[in-house]
Design a protein around this motif. Sequence first.
Motif: not given
Length: 460
Positions: A383-401
């Motif tokens: 629902f946040i435009a920036f995270f559109e289309g990001k799966t759980v994996f994508d979010l974790l990777d983004f958060l950490v890396s």
Amino acid sequence: MTQNTQPHQQANTLWSSRMAFILAAAGSAVGLGNIWKFPYITGENGGGAFVLIYLACIFLIGVPVLIAETMIGRRGGQSPVATMRTLTQTEGTAAGWRAIGWNGVIASFLVLSFYAVIGGWALVYIGKAAAGLFTGADAETIGSQFGTLLANPWELLMWHSIFMAIVVFIVGRGIRSGLEKAVNMLMPLLFLLLVVMVLYAMNSGSFGRAVSFMFSPDFSNLTTAGVLTALGHAAFTLSIGIGVLMAYGSYLPRHVNIARTAMTIAVLDTSVALLAGLAIFPLVFANGLEPGAGPGLIFVTLPLAFGQMSGGAIFGTLFFALLLVAAITSAISMLEPVVEWLEEHKGVGRVKSAIGGGLAIWFIGIGTVLSFNLWEGFHPLGFIAFFEGKTVFDLLDFLVSNLMMPLGGLAIALFAGWAMKREGLAEDIGLQGGAYKAFMVVLRYLTPAGIAVVFLYNLV
Ligand code: PHE
């Protein structure tokens, strides 16, 4: 000299030698980042010029943080959380710096949850290569093998579980009989496998082309985004900013010279990345494949090459074994801060901490497993435009890396460069005179500025 109140500095839990620490830290640094990621981002960014910028980032930004983080870890001598609590007191700094410790334990916990899933892929591919599944297969067959694997949650879960079990087993055995024994055996094996791969690649016919691709810089191929990718990868590949080196540093004997050791680790890590490139690109060129194929480079492109060359089943098996070894020695370093924290703060024994921490990480990892199949369309923050289309994996990777590692590295550089007392610092780092002064200038200005640029870029 700083006071010696640190628990590990007294107990019999230190690395047995400087060499043991070097192998463990290099084992942490050398991982999927070197063998899976470095070649494909080099391919995507056009080769030589990218490699040059990457090398500059390693030595101007990566090494200073590597030194600072290890030094902080040894001074505190405890888990990242307790180390930062102690240091904010003894150094008389603001309590807010303690966030560095928490950031470390939480980030290493999260990063292992998805790193273990990818490590599981290496396990699968060892089996596939050994069974000769690539022999004579065309691009479509090989691509669909990868697709079929990702589509099967049970299979992914099984390999994720096996990978985590190996990691828990090693870490549960402790520093000397677990981590040290494992890296003593695995790191030489990794170098050996890599050299065999490079020797093979030398005879494959396209070695010269690979060398010129990697080492003759053509700056017209490099974009600003490429420069920033190089910078971000330099941090990831050296394992800096997320408490791993702080935890490993807490077991480092006092007499070891940190500056010299850090330099050795960076040189080893860089050599492995370059050798991996020299093993992979000749095969890519010899088989008329695309160097900029992206993340699938080693799981889709390389098997194609293995399938076409003589002895490909053997070299394919060796290659994925190499990948597995690299992934394991990095994964054990990610579990260490969590285990050290559980031991100290929860008073749980080492074996139980490893099992308990490992189980929790394994459980979170299921989110990554499902991201490739059942939850493919599940975008938790969509629902946040920036995270559109990001799966759980994508979010974790983004958060950490992209968030926790660069912010952690930045905070470490600032803490060591500006907040800590200067007294005893040169001695602790292992530099003197002009070298120390130059180092401090880099640590205080250049390193934070460099990280801030990547960080802001990643955010916008
Ligand atoms: N440096 C490791 C690699 O290149 C990854 C890693 C990141 C390990 C952070 C530990 C901590 O794969």
